[in-house]
Design a protein around this motif. Structure first.
Motif, PDB file in Angstrom:
ATOM      1  N   SER A  66     -24.560 -19.812 -13.226  1.00 27.21           N
ATOM      2  CA  SER A  66     -25.498 -18.709 -12.946  1.00 27.21           C
ATOM      3  C   SER A  66     -25.774 -17.676 -14.713  1.00 27.21           C
ATOM      4  O   SER A  66     -25.582 -17.548 -15.326  1.00 27.21           O
ATOM      5  CB  SER A  66     -24.712 -18.237 -11.917  1.00 27.21           C
ATOM      6  N   LEU A  67     -27.219 -17.121 -13.488  1.00 26.73           N
ATOM      7  CA  LEU A  67     -27.864 -16.137 -14.896  1.00 26.73           C
ATOM      8  C   LEU A  67     -27.967 -14.629 -14.611  1.00 26.73           C
ATOM      9  O   LEU A  67     -28.193 -14.871 -13.422  1.00 26.73           O
ATOM     10  CB  LEU A  67     -28.464 -16.233 -15.680  1.00 26.73           C
ATOM     11  N   ASP A  68     -27.626 -13.908 -15.393  1.00 29.74           N
ATOM     12  CA  ASP A  68     -28.020 -12.560 -15.113  1.00 29.74           C
ATOM     13  C   ASP A  68     -28.750 -12.154 -16.645  1.00 29.74           C
ATOM     14  O   ASP A  68     -28.752 -12.913 -17.129  1.00 29.74           O
ATOM     15  CB  ASP A  68     -27.504 -11.403 -14.979  1.00 29.74           C
ATOM     16  N   ILE A  69     -29.097 -10.610 -16.490  1.00 33.12           N
ATOM     17  CA  ILE A  69     -29.951  -9.946 -17.717  1.00 33.12           C
ATOM     18  C   ILE A  69     -28.364 -10.889 -19.606  1.00 33.12           C
ATOM     19  O   ILE A  69     -29.335 -10.622 -20.315  1.00 33.12           O
ATOM     20  CB  ILE A  69     -30.175  -8.708 -17.398  1.00 33.12           C
ATOM     21  N   TYR A  70     -27.251 -10.171 -18.360  1.00 35.10           N
ATOM     22  CA  TYR A  70     -26.954 -10.410 -19.756  1.00 35.10           C
ATOM     23  C   TYR A  70     -26.978 -11.661 -20.914  1.00 35.10           C
ATOM     24  O   TYR A  70     -26.696 -11.546 -21.523  1.00 35.10           O
ATOM     25  CB  TYR A  70     -25.467 -10.331 -19.381  1.00 35.10           C
ATOM     26  N   GLU A  71     -26.397 -12.693 -19.612  1.00 41.72           N
ATOM     27  CA  GLU A  71     -27.012 -13.820 -20.698  1.00 41.72           C
ATOM     28  C   GLU A  71     -27.660 -14.113 -20.708  1.00 41.72           C
ATOM     29  O   GLU A  71     -28.019 -14.804 -21.820  1.00 41.72           O
ATOM     30  CB  GLU A  71     -26.694 -15.340 -19.403  1.00 41.72           C
ATOM     31  N   LEU A  72     -28.828 -13.775 -20.476  1.00 43.87           N
ATOM     32  CA  LEU A  72     -30.967 -13.838 -21.019  1.00 43.87           C
ATOM     33  C   LEU A  72     -30.953 -13.231 -22.846  1.00 43.87           C
ATOM     34  O   LEU A  72     -31.851 -13.310 -23.680  1.00 43.87           O
ATOM     35  CB  LEU A  72     -31.490 -13.917 -19.860  1.00 43.87           C
ATOM     36  N   VAL A  73     -29.970 -11.927 -22.362  1.00 42.39           N
ATOM     37  CA  VAL A  73     -29.915 -11.362 -23.873  1.00 42.39           C
ATOM     38  C   VAL A  73     -29.406 -11.405 -25.202  1.00 42.39           C
ATOM     39  O   VAL A  73     -30.003 -12.385 -26.020  1.00 42.39           O
ATOM     40  CB  VAL A  73     -29.702 -10.371 -23.929  1.00 42.39           C
ATOM     41  N   VAL A  74     -27.838 -11.972 -24.297  1.00 40.07           N
ATOM     42  CA  VAL A  74     -27.478 -12.994 -25.467  1.00 40.07           C
ATOM     43  C   VAL A  74     -27.273 -14.079 -26.250  1.00 40.07           C
ATOM     44  O   VAL A  74     -27.210 -15.051 -27.115  1.00 40.07           O
ATOM     45  CB  VAL A  74     -26.067 -12.912 -24.918  1.00 40.07           C
ATOM     46  N   ASN A 113     -38.584 -14.621 -20.201  1.00 40.74           N
ATOM     47  CA  ASN A 113     -37.638 -14.813 -19.213  1.00 40.74           C
ATOM     48  C   ASN A 113     -36.627 -13.937 -18.243  1.00 40.74           C
ATOM     49  O   ASN A 113     -37.317 -13.843 -17.489  1.00 40.74           O
ATOM     50  CB  ASN A 113     -36.656 -15.749 -19.885  1.00 40.74           C
ATOM     51  N   ILE A 114     -36.599 -12.633 -19.103  1.00 44.76           N
ATOM     52  CA  ILE A 114     -35.907 -11.173 -18.408  1.00 44.76           C
ATOM     53  C   ILE A 114     -37.322 -10.739 -17.782  1.00 44.76           C
ATOM     54  O   ILE A 114     -36.417 -10.487 -16.398  1.00 44.76           O
ATOM     55  CB  ILE A 114     -36.273 -10.228 -20.016  1.00 44.76           C
ATOM     56  N   LYS A 115     -38.274 -10.273 -18.339  1.00 38.52           N
ATOM     57  CA  LYS A 115     -39.419  -9.991 -17.530  1.00 38.52           C
ATOM     58  C   LYS A 115     -39.311 -10.560 -15.842  1.00 38.52           C
ATOM     59  O   LYS A 115     -39.412 -10.163 -14.898  1.00 38.52           O
ATOM     60  CB  LYS A 115     -41.000 -10.481 -17.506  1.00 38.52           C
ATOM     61  N   LEU A 116     -39.353 -11.956 -15.831  1.00 35.97           N
ATOM     62  CA  LEU A 116     -38.908 -12.468 -14.492  1.00 35.97           C
ATOM     63  C   LEU A 116     -37.773 -12.796 -13.670  1.00 35.97           C
ATOM     64  O   LEU A 116     -37.614 -12.206 -12.817  1.00 35.97           O
ATOM     65  CB  LEU A 116     -38.894 -14.763 -14.384  1.00 35.97           C
ATOM     66  N   MET A 117     -36.504 -12.618 -14.590  1.00 37.61           N
ATOM     67  CA  MET A 117     -35.781 -12.004 -13.951  1.00 37.61           C
ATOM     68  C   MET A 117     -35.564 -10.877 -12.889  1.00 37.61           C
ATOM     69  O   MET A 117     -35.062 -10.763 -12.144  1.00 37.61           O
ATOM     70  CB  MET A 117     -34.589 -12.014 -14.796  1.00 37.61           C
ATOM     71  N   LEU A 118     -36.174  -9.515 -13.935  1.00 32.27           N
ATOM     72  CA  LEU A 118     -36.214  -8.233 -13.796  1.00 32.27           C
ATOM     73  C   LEU A 118     -37.048  -8.477 -12.380  1.00 32.27           C
ATOM     74  O   LEU A 118     -37.337  -7.636 -11.283  1.00 32.27           O
ATOM     75  CB  LEU A 118     -36.825  -7.566 -14.745  1.00 32.27           C
ATOM     76  N   ASP A 119     -38.006  -8.809 -12.279  1.00 32.35           N
ATOM     77  CA  ASP A 119     -39.073  -9.530 -11.295  1.00 32.35           C
ATOM     78  C   ASP A 119     -38.787 -10.002  -9.895  1.00 32.35           C
ATOM     79  O   ASP A 119     -39.271  -9.864  -8.784  1.00 32.35           O
ATOM     80  CB  ASP A 119     -40.357 -10.183 -11.280  1.00 32.35           C
ATOM     81  N   GLU A 133     -36.423  -2.638 -25.393  1.00 32.85           N
ATOM     82  CA  GLU A 133     -36.668  -1.369 -25.202  1.00 32.85           C
ATOM     83  C   GLU A 133     -37.850  -1.209 -24.496  1.00 32.85           C
ATOM     84  O   GLU A 133     -37.828  -0.198 -23.369  1.00 32.85           O
ATOM     85  CB  GLU A 133     -36.359  -0.806 -26.757  1.00 32.85           C
ATOM     86  N   VAL A 134     -38.933  -2.460 -24.125  1.00 35.91           N
ATOM     87  CA  VAL A 134     -40.118  -2.253 -23.384  1.00 35.91           C
ATOM     88  C   VAL A 134     -39.317  -1.656 -22.192  1.00 35.91           C
ATOM     89  O   VAL A 134     -40.620  -1.183 -21.124  1.00 35.91           O
ATOM     90  CB  VAL A 134     -41.081  -1.928 -23.919  1.00 35.91           C
ATOM     91  N   ILE A 135     -39.393  -3.478 -21.998  1.00 35.52           N
ATOM     92  CA  ILE A 135     -39.457  -3.822 -20.579  1.00 35.52           C
ATOM     93  C   ILE A 135     -38.005  -3.642 -19.948  1.00 35.52           C
ATOM     94  O   ILE A 135     -38.629  -3.889 -18.569  1.00 35.52           O
ATOM     95  CB  ILE A 135     -39.066  -5.877 -20.771  1.00 35.52           C
ATOM     96  N   VAL A 136     -36.671  -3.456 -20.592  1.00 37.44           N
ATOM     97  CA  VAL A 136     -35.497  -3.344 -19.499  1.00 37.44           C
ATOM     98  C   VAL A 136     -35.360  -2.360 -19.586  1.00 37.44           C
ATOM     99  O   VAL A 136     -35.709  -1.184 -20.404  1.00 37.44           O
ATOM    100  CB  VAL A 136     -34.428  -4.149 -20.516  1.00 37.44           C
ATOM    101  N   PRO A 137     -34.672  -1.864 -17.753  1.00 36.51           N
ATOM    102  CA  PRO A 137     -34.583  -0.256 -18.121  1.00 36.51           C
ATOM    103  C   PRO A 137     -33.624   0.356 -18.972  1.00 36.51           C
ATOM    104  O   PRO A 137     -32.850  -0.145 -19.384  1.00 36.51           O
ATOM    105  CB  PRO A 137     -33.998  -0.317 -16.648  1.00 36.51           C
ATOM    106  N   PHE A 169     -19.229  -6.177 -15.496  1.00 32.42           N
ATOM    107  CA  PHE A 169     -19.133  -6.113 -14.049  1.00 32.42           C
ATOM    108  C   PHE A 169     -20.575  -4.756 -14.422  1.00 32.42           C
ATOM    109  O   PHE A 169     -21.476  -5.030 -13.039  1.00 32.42           O
ATOM    110  CB  PHE A 169     -18.091  -5.436 -13.537  1.00 32.42           C
ATOM    111  N   ILE A 170     -20.643  -4.092 -15.705  1.00 39.01           N
ATOM    112  CA  ILE A 170     -21.891  -3.342 -15.162  1.00 39.01           C
ATOM    113  C   ILE A 170     -22.911  -3.640 -16.035  1.00 39.01           C
ATOM    114  O   ILE A 170     -23.884  -3.822 -14.766  1.00 39.01           O
ATOM    115  CB  ILE A 170     -21.116  -2.365 -16.612  1.00 39.01           C
ATOM    116  N   LEU A 171     -22.996  -4.727 -16.204  1.00 38.77           N
ATOM    117  CA  LEU A 171     -24.366  -5.327 -16.520  1.00 38.77           C
ATOM    118  C   LEU A 171     -24.738  -6.713 -15.728  1.00 38.77           C
ATOM    119  O   LEU A 171     -25.874  -6.712 -15.094  1.00 38.77           O
ATOM    120  CB  LEU A 171     -24.382  -6.356 -17.958  1.00 38.77           C
ATOM    121  N   LYS A 172     -23.923  -6.943 -14.945  1.00 40.40           N
ATOM    122  CA  LYS A 172     -24.150  -7.183 -12.907  1.00 40.40           C
ATOM    123  C   LYS A 172     -24.504  -6.263 -12.541  1.00 40.40           C
ATOM    124  O   LYS A 172     -25.693  -6.487 -11.717  1.00 40.40           O
ATOM    125  CB  LYS A 172     -22.953  -7.954 -12.652  1.00 40.40           C
TER     126      LYS A 172
END
Length: 267
Positions: A136-144, A177-183, A219-223, A261-264
């Protein structure tokens, strides 16, 4: 189910031959193959012409002309694709074995998802290294640990509103990929090694530029509330790993749990 395999090439005849051998050997034949060449002068065009003459290559479109970079070429291929799912297998990369696409189709036919991703093997020339991703993925995994687009299968509809953002010349796939997850698009793991990824490509040879570009994109796409945390925690090490995060996680315990937890929550 029909797949679209999109291959980008520029003056990489030997790499293209490896990719072609892999594609032509696939047991599953329900795919179209699209080759976008950037106007090569190393014999690649002539090789593509010979491939297009082979019915078993399933080439539905090819071109050899100047483009504006890798992701401009990928967008060209995407615009021609008619498959339900798209895979970007660039020249020099190849499917793990002749049964790969059959296994992939069997797995994704049984599930529903916007994006399917598998594992890959990184070819450094002097060694091979398996890159495995969590189930399972979250923003954390897609960045790291960004996903390998050669090991991904995208539903065509995820590109309906926006193709690859060509302002990013190297890290565009990671940004998408990050944009897709955020959307809110759904990512699902297929538990197989899909491909071998040639680590001699532009994103590898331009590590510092890739890192800088990816950071600027984040810095542009992630809140901002996520980025304020990311900028304090993440320090790049060889492109996609972060020294301080790994240090926190290696120690385990409450700090590691709080980090995830925070990143989730905010991701």
């Amino acid at each position: 189910m029909k797949l679209s395999i999109i291959t980008i090439n520029y003056n990489n005849l030997e790499g293209l031959k490896k990719t072609a051998e892999s594609v032509l050997s696939q047991i599953f034949r329900g795919f179209e193959w699209i080759i976008i060449d950037g106007g090569s002068n190393d014999g690649s065009k002539e090789f593509i012409v010979s491939l297009a003459a082979k019915p078993e290559a399933n080439i539905s479109f090819w071109c050899s002309e100047s483009d504006k970079g890798i992701f401009n070429a990928m967008n060209k291929g995407m615009a021609r694709a008619k498959g339900e799912y798209l895979n970007f297998m660039n020249s020099g990369d190849w499917f793990l074995d002749k049964d790969t696409l059959r296994k992939v189709v069997e797995l994704i036919s049984a599930e529903k998802s916007d994006v399917f991703y598998g594992d890959c093997i990184l070819d450094y020339g002097d060694r091979m290294e398996t890159r495995a991703h969590p189930s399972s993925l979250d923003i954390y995994e897609l960045v790291v640990l960004p996903l390998c687009h050669q090991a991904m299968f995208f539903s065509r509809h995820v590109f309906d509103d926006e193709q690859y953002d060509e302002q990013y010349k190297i890290s565009c796939d990671c940004v998408k990929n990050i944009k897709l997850m955020l959307d809110g698009y759904h990512f699902r793991k297929i538990d197989i090694v899909v491909c071998v990824f040639d680590k001699h490509g532009i994103s590898t040879s331009s590590v510092n530029r890739n890192v800088e570009e990816f950071h600027q994109a984040l810095e542009v796409i992630v809140p901002k509330h996520i980025m304020s945390l990311v900028s304090r925690i993440y320090v790049y090490d060889k492109g996609h790993t972060y020294k301080r995060v790994r240090k926190i996680e290696s120690k385990g315990g409450l700090p590691a749990l709080l980090l995830r937890f925070i990143l989730k929550i905010f991701g």
